[in-house]
Every structure is written in structure tokens, then in C-alpha cells.
Enzyme design. Sequence first.
Site, PDB file in Angstrom:
ATOM      1  N   GLN A 152      13.612  46.412  58.253  1.00  0.00           N
ATOM      2  CA  GLN A 152      13.958  47.794  57.930  1.00  0.00           C
ATOM      3  C   GLN A 152      14.285  47.939  56.459  1.00  0.00           C
ATOM      4  O   GLN A 152      14.011  48.958  55.837  1.00  0.00           O
ATOM      5  CB  GLN A 152      15.142  48.249  58.769  1.00  0.00           C
ATOM      6  CG  GLN A 152      14.820  48.410  60.252  1.00  0.00           C
ATOM      7  CD  GLN A 152      16.019  48.900  61.030  1.00  0.00           C
ATOM      8  OE1 GLN A 152      17.110  49.027  60.501  1.00  0.00           O
ATOM      9  NE2 GLN A 152      15.802  49.162  62.311  1.00  0.00           N
TER      10      GLN A 152
ATOM     11  N   VAL B 174      21.305  48.547  57.459  1.00  0.00           N
ATOM     12  CA  VAL B 174      20.131  48.575  58.329  1.00  0.00           C
ATOM     13  C   VAL B 174      20.246  47.389  59.274  1.00  0.00           C
ATOM     14  O   VAL B 174      20.995  46.438  59.020  1.00  0.00           O
ATOM     15  CB  VAL B 174      18.807  48.519  57.531  1.00  0.00           C
ATOM     16  CG1 VAL B 174      18.580  49.796  56.746  1.00  0.00           C
ATOM     17  CG2 VAL B 174      18.771  47.302  56.608  1.00  0.00           C
ATOM     18  N   SER B 175      19.490  47.422  60.370  1.00  0.00           N
ATOM     19  CA  SER B 175      19.659  46.419  61.430  1.00  0.00           C
ATOM     20  C   SER B 175      18.892  45.139  61.201  1.00  0.00           C
ATOM     21  O   SER B 175      19.107  44.151  61.900  1.00  0.00           O
ATOM     22  CB  SER B 175      19.255  47.016  62.783  1.00  0.00           C
ATOM     23  OG  SER B 175      20.067  48.132  63.078  1.00  0.00           O
ATOM     24  N   SER B 176      17.944  45.132  60.248  1.00  0.00           N
ATOM     25  CA  SER B 176      17.126  43.936  60.048  1.00  0.00           C
ATOM     26  C   SER B 176      16.553  43.929  58.652  1.00  0.00           C
ATOM     27  O   SER B 176      16.529  44.945  57.956  1.00  0.00           O
ATOM     28  CB  SER B 176      15.986  43.884  61.074  1.00  0.00           C
ATOM     29  OG  SER B 176      15.081  44.951  60.850  1.00  0.00           O
TER      30      SER B 176
END
Length: 520
Positions: A17, A12-14
Site C-alpha cells: 500500500q 498503511v497496512s502493508s
Amino acid sequence: MNTPKAIIYCRVSSKGQETDGHGLESQETRCRQYAKAKGYDVAAVFPDTMTGGGSFMKRPGMVALLSFLDAQPNEKFVIIFDDLKRFARDREFHFRLRQAFRDRQARLECLNFSFDETPEGEFVETIFAAQGQLERKQNARQVSQKMKARMQSGYFVHRAPVGYRYEAQKGRGKILVPNAPLSDIIREAFEGYASGRFQTQAEVKRFFEGFTYFPHLKKGRLTQQRVTDILTHPIYTGHICSENYGINWLKGQHDPLISLETFDKVQERRAGKVKAPKRKNIGDTFALRGIACCAACDVPLRSSFTRGNGGQYAYYLCQTKGCEAYGKSIKRDKIEGDVGEIIKTLQPNPSAIRMMTDMFRQIWEARRAQAASAKTEAKKELSRIDKRIDALLGRIVNAQSDAIVPVYEGEIVALERGKAILAEQMQKQAEPKGSFEEKLEPAIMFLASPWKIWETPGSAQVNLRRLVLKLALKTRIKYCRNDGARTPEIAFPFKSLGVVSDPKVCFGALEQFLFELNCA
């Protein structure tokens, strides 16, 4: 027949998330279902909470996965991931990562994409990888544009600085608000450094470290760079600056912790452009410290305690070598008692009080008119600055040489800062608050009988006596050990209470007196 071994990769990007959307958990579940359907034995799962842009070697999970493969060179693994965008969102690094897995003889399988080693398959894969890169860059641009627009509206969008926190407010979104007690600590650090209470940034650092809950870095220790970042951050003045977005000293929507004046003093101290600060401790038990001076050499008397007969005794003394009074002490009670007799003589008559009341009323009305006039002039100046900025922006657009652009930009930054200072000064030029009677009463009480304030008992007595001396006397008190206090020059308001002087001169002196009294 050996069961094929699989490795699941999720990304996931962060962190948001990961915690809010159950992204890693749902990806792993789907990949496990896929492996089960294919008859694969899942050997390991490697998650990442990093953006897909840039080098895959910056992703801890991917680095661990490749290391896992390197540790078992004789094993042939199937790498499973949920979507092609989870693999990489940069075309160049997508194919570098593909080659890294080929070198390790690992086979890639994606739930939403079928890898094909044919030229046509590579072409399709290139299109999908480029599409992922395009979406990533478009998203980044959109986020940047939204952040810039919000910053231009006066809302800070980055991580909350120490002393602030974000609070969601209806119709405004998340906005910075003071985060006590950290906000009080930051304010005290700025004001202490500006006034000279803290001589160096190292002292500010030690002050911060004295609070166990102050945010630290690197194994619980506060770095000097973080102290510098705090002391140079304009956000604490209530303004927003951003080189990336071209924003200079924009008035923010959040409340300031310090004034621009305090901020500028701190920067001057950091640059070494200030005079030596005042002595930090001027004596909490000596009202005449810095006010009484030796009659023989005109040097302010020092103060000290001596021990004897089971107690402490307070003294003033001259410590100027070569002075005839050098080293000769004077009891604190004696010298302060003699000065008190001078204060006792400052008693006006009733007619003088009535005259003074009329003058104060004139001062009050003059202040109102002055504040209104100052605001009008400040608005005109702000308008002139805005026109100057617009003219410079026009020159930048039409500039024939790139070399001149930084010069214009520097002028704009200076003008924006000037606007911020002017706006703060406008706030300080507010009309007097409260009623005339409310403000007049303490002034009348003081002028009518400063002796009563001088004799006020309690822990505040020293500060009150300093206030009386500051407002009642125009010069220092010269004191002789044998002859006592010599009459100092009395401040003009007390002089005018005995003899009616030139009304204009009296008006100006009383105006300054009222200002000092309110400040005190």
C-alpha cells in the site's frame, strides 16, 4: 500568542500500500492541509506500514511518536491523523492508545471524526472502534478463506520458497516457477544430501554459503534453522502441506525440483536412519576401483599415485594387513589391459544377435503391458485410499470423544502422503518413450562389441569402462599380481549369446540388462 504545534501520524497496512497506492503520501498531504487551515505548525510526521490490529507498541512509527512526546513533556501537541481506522482497528487497543495520549496531555484531531469527551461521545467512539475491529476481522477471514481455497486448488499462496519465484500466468494467477540458478542449487543440495555427498546439514549450509547470491539471514549469514526449513519443506516435491488449512500432501500446480523418493531419503538421513554412505570419491582415473579385488584375500584393491622420474604413476595395490600381497603394487595399465583382454572375448555371432533382437522386441511389448497394468492397479489403490479417508472424516464428525480425533487426523495425514507417493510412482510407470529401434540400437551396439566401448578414448573413458564392467560381469574380478586376472563370472546376456538357453530365463535376464543399460 504561540502557534499550536502539531504532529501528523500516517499508517498503511502493508509495504504494498505504501509503494503502490501512495497511501502515506496522500494521508500526509491531507493532514498538512488540515493543519494549515487550523493554523497549526507541523513539528514532525511519523509514518507506519503495519496492520492496525494488535498492540500499538508493535508499530515503530507509533512508538517513535510517543517517545517524541516523552522527550518534550512541557510541550502541548495536537496529534492529527486522516481517519479513525488509521488510529487503531482494535477496540481494546484503541482506548489504551487514547489513554496514552491523555497521559501525555496530547490532543487528538481526526479529519473524518470529531472526538468528544462526553459520555455520549465516548459511546459513539466505542461504536466506531468496534466497527473498525469488525471490518478488520471480516477482511482477515475473507483473505484466509480465499487463501485456503486457492491452496486446495493446488496453488501455493505464501512467500515463494528459495528456488522458486512467482510468475503471473493467464487464467491461473500467480504460480510458483523454478527460479534458476537457485532452483539448481536447491536440487543439488537435496540430491547431494540424499546420496551422501553431503554428510551433515552443516555441509549443506557451507554449500549454500558458497554462492554469494544465495538468500541469507542475519547480517549476511545463513542460519542452520533456515537450512532445516529448506530440507524439510514438501513444496520442493511438487506437493502442498498446511497445518493451518488442513492440507496434507496435495499435488500442487507447480513443477517439483526433486522426487518424493529423494525427499524421503533426506528425512531418513536427518533422522539418522540410513546406512553409512558410499565413499564420495571412487577414483576418477581408476576404472577398476571397487571392481578388482585381491586374489589372495578377496578384498577390493586400493588405488594410488606415486611420484618418480619427474612424473606420476598410477598403481593398484592390496592394503589388507596379513595378506601375502600386502603393499605389493600393480601398474594400472597392466591390470586394466588384462581385464580388457577378457572384454575382448565377449563377441557374439550374428545368429545370436538376431535372437537377441527378437527377445528385446518381446521385452519392449512386455514393458508397455506392464506399465498399463501398473497404472490400472495404482488407480484402484488411489480409489481405496480416498474411500478410507472419507470414512475417517465421517468418524471425526461423529466422534463422541475429542481424544480420538487426533488419531483419525494422523491416519488421514499418512493416507494423504501415501496418495502422493503412489501418484509419483504412477508417473514413473510411464510407457517406454521413443521407437523400438531407437532404444534397441545402443543395446545391440553394446552387446555386439563391448570392446569398442572399452577402448573409447577421451575423458569419459573411465566411466564407459565402469559401465562395460557393470553390465558384462556378474562378479568382481580377482587379480593376482603374478598370474594376472582370473576369469570372472560373465553376465547372463553374454552367456546366452553363445548358447540358446531357456527362453523364459533368457527373457528375464535380457529385460534386466536393458533396464540397467537405459539407466546407465
